[in-house]
Design a protein around this motif. Structure first.
Motif, mmCIF file in Angstrom:
data_model
loop_
_atom_site.group_PDB
_atom_site.id
_atom_site.type_symbol
_atom_site.label_atom_id
_atom_site.label_comp_id
_atom_site.label_asym_id
_atom_site.label_seq_id
_atom_site.Cartn_x
_atom_site.Cartn_y
_atom_site.Cartn_z
ATOM 1 N N ASN A 91 0.867 -1.140 0.022
ATOM 2 C CA ASN A 91 0.032 -0.110 -0.020
ATOM 3 C C ASN A 91 0.812 1.395 0.058
ATOM 4 O O ASN A 91 0.353 2.363 0.027
ATOM 5 C CB ASN A 91 -0.871 0.026 1.306
ATOM 6 C CG ASN A 91 -1.999 -0.722 1.132
ATOM 7 O OD1 ASN A 91 -1.819 -1.829 0.566
ATOM 8 N ND2 ASN A 91 -3.149 -0.359 2.007
ATOM 9 N N THR A 115 -8.582 10.699 -3.605
ATOM 10 C CA THR A 115 -9.102 9.563 -3.452
ATOM 11 C C THR A 115 -8.208 8.566 -3.296
ATOM 12 O O THR A 115 -8.631 7.273 -2.871
ATOM 13 C CB THR A 115 -10.036 9.443 -4.651
ATOM 14 O OG1 THR A 115 -9.387 9.146 -5.881
ATOM 15 C CG2 THR A 115 -11.165 10.395 -5.018
ATOM 16 N N GLU A 116 -6.947 8.279 -3.907
ATOM 17 C CA GLU A 116 -6.126 7.389 -3.595
ATOM 18 C C GLU A 116 -5.238 7.416 -2.407
ATOM 19 O O GLU A 116 -4.655 6.156 -2.032
ATOM 20 C CB GLU A 116 -5.017 7.247 -4.911
ATOM 21 C CG GLU A 116 -5.901 6.847 -6.173
ATOM 22 C CD GLU A 116 -6.253 8.173 -7.287
ATOM 23 O OE1 GLU A 116 -6.328 9.325 -6.290
ATOM 24 O OE2 GLU A 116 -6.230 7.917 -8.227
ATOM 25 N N ALA A 131 -1.320 4.632 0.538
ATOM 26 C CA ALA A 131 -2.534 4.392 -0.308
ATOM 27 C C ALA A 131 -3.530 3.827 0.403
ATOM 28 O O ALA A 131 -3.188 3.117 1.434
ATOM 29 C CB ALA A 131 -1.940 3.810 -1.743
ATOM 30 N N ARG A 132 -4.750 4.051 -0.228
ATOM 31 C CA ARG A 132 -5.982 3.419 0.485
ATOM 32 C C ARG A 132 -6.172 2.078 0.476
ATOM 33 O O ARG A 132 -6.507 1.521 1.275
ATOM 34 C CB ARG A 132 -7.223 4.323 0.136
ATOM 35 C CG ARG A 132 -7.211 5.679 0.389
ATOM 36 C CD ARG A 132 -8.360 6.501 0.356
ATOM 37 N NE ARG A 132 -8.154 7.835 0.457
ATOM 38 C CZ ARG A 132 -8.184 8.572 1.787
ATOM 39 N NH1 ARG A 132 -8.608 7.965 2.648
ATOM 40 N NH2 ARG A 132 -8.138 9.707 1.594
ATOM 41 N N ASP A 135 -4.732 -1.747 -4.618
ATOM 42 C CA ASP A 135 -5.208 -1.379 -5.982
ATOM 43 C C ASP A 135 -4.973 0.247 -6.089
ATOM 44 O O ASP A 135 -4.822 0.898 -7.183
ATOM 45 C CB ASP A 135 -6.765 -1.516 -6.289
ATOM 46 C CG ASP A 135 -6.803 -3.294 -6.140
ATOM 47 O OD1 ASP A 135 -5.983 -3.709 -6.763
ATOM 48 O OD2 ASP A 135 -8.089 -3.422 -6.063
ATOM 49 N N LYS A 136 -5.013 1.058 -5.248
ATOM 50 C CA LYS A 136 -5.342 2.481 -5.264
ATOM 51 C C LYS A 136 -3.562 2.887 -5.464
ATOM 52 O O LYS A 136 -3.351 3.786 -6.152
ATOM 53 C CB LYS A 136 -5.836 2.908 -4.015
ATOM 54 C CG LYS A 136 -7.258 3.140 -3.908
ATOM 55 C CD LYS A 136 -7.966 3.871 -4.924
ATOM 56 C CE LYS A 136 -9.547 3.911 -4.792
ATOM 57 N NZ LYS A 136 -10.183 4.595 -5.871
ATOM 58 N N GLU A 139 -2.941 2.086 -9.086
ATOM 59 C CA GLU A 139 -3.456 3.128 -9.819
ATOM 60 C C GLU A 139 -2.593 4.543 -9.829
ATOM 61 O O GLU A 139 -2.272 5.241 -10.590
ATOM 62 C CB GLU A 139 -4.865 3.358 -9.232
ATOM 63 C CG GLU A 139 -5.789 4.294 -10.187
ATOM 64 C CD GLU A 139 -7.012 4.334 -9.522
ATOM 65 O OE1 GLU A 139 -7.626 5.532 -9.616
ATOM 66 O OE2 GLU A 139 -7.678 3.306 -8.918
#
Length: 149
Positions: A91, A115-116, A131-132, A135-136, A139
């Motif tokens: 993450n 948002t990420e 990151a959250r 996947d984030k 991204e």
């Protein structure tokens, strides 16, 4: 914190018809920001918000689209010109920057990718980003990599 509050103000006025500074202060308080009417007044001046007539006929705050675009263009330029590399480990995302540029790039990342990103820590030439989710993080790496290449 100020830039996050400014982003929240822009989000609020884009979603709701806010007629007064007091209404805006109340919306910010509901969103978890401890603000006074004086702080909101200064933020309105800094953001160069305008009053325009809404569909209901009442006046509401609105962002000058040029101002928002200019700020995002400047932040994108800082990121594109000062970031050197980006990678993720689970993450966490690590961004290497030119010496002395990490704080400015972290500010750009916080504002452009809220948002990420859960949070950033900047040193002199390295930024650690939480990151959250995995996947984030992936991204975010893709988006930043496209901006710096």
């Amino acid at each position: 914190m100020k830039s996050r509050r400014h982003n929240k103000i822009l989000e609020i006025i884009s979603e709701k018809d806010i007629e007064t500074q007091e209404e805006l202060a109340e919306e910010l308080k509901r969103a978890g920001y401890d603000v006074t009417q004086a702080t909101v007044s200064r933020d309105i001046k800094i953001l160069k918000l305008i009053k325009m007539q809404g569909a209901s006929g009442n006046y509401k705050y609105a962002a000058s689209s040029k101002e928002s675009k200019d700020i995002n263009d400047k932040l994108s330029s800082i990121l594109a010109n000062a970031a050197i590399s980006v990678e993720n480990v689970d993450n966490f995302v690590v961004v290497k920057t030119l010496t002395g540029s990490a704080m400015a790039v972290a500010e750009a990342i916080d504002n452009l990718f809220d948002t990420e990103v859960a949070g950033t820590i900047a040193g002199d030439n390295t930024i650690f980003i939480l990151a959250r989710s995995l996947d984030k993080a992936e991204e975010l790496v893709d988006k930043v990599r496209r901006m710096i290449l």
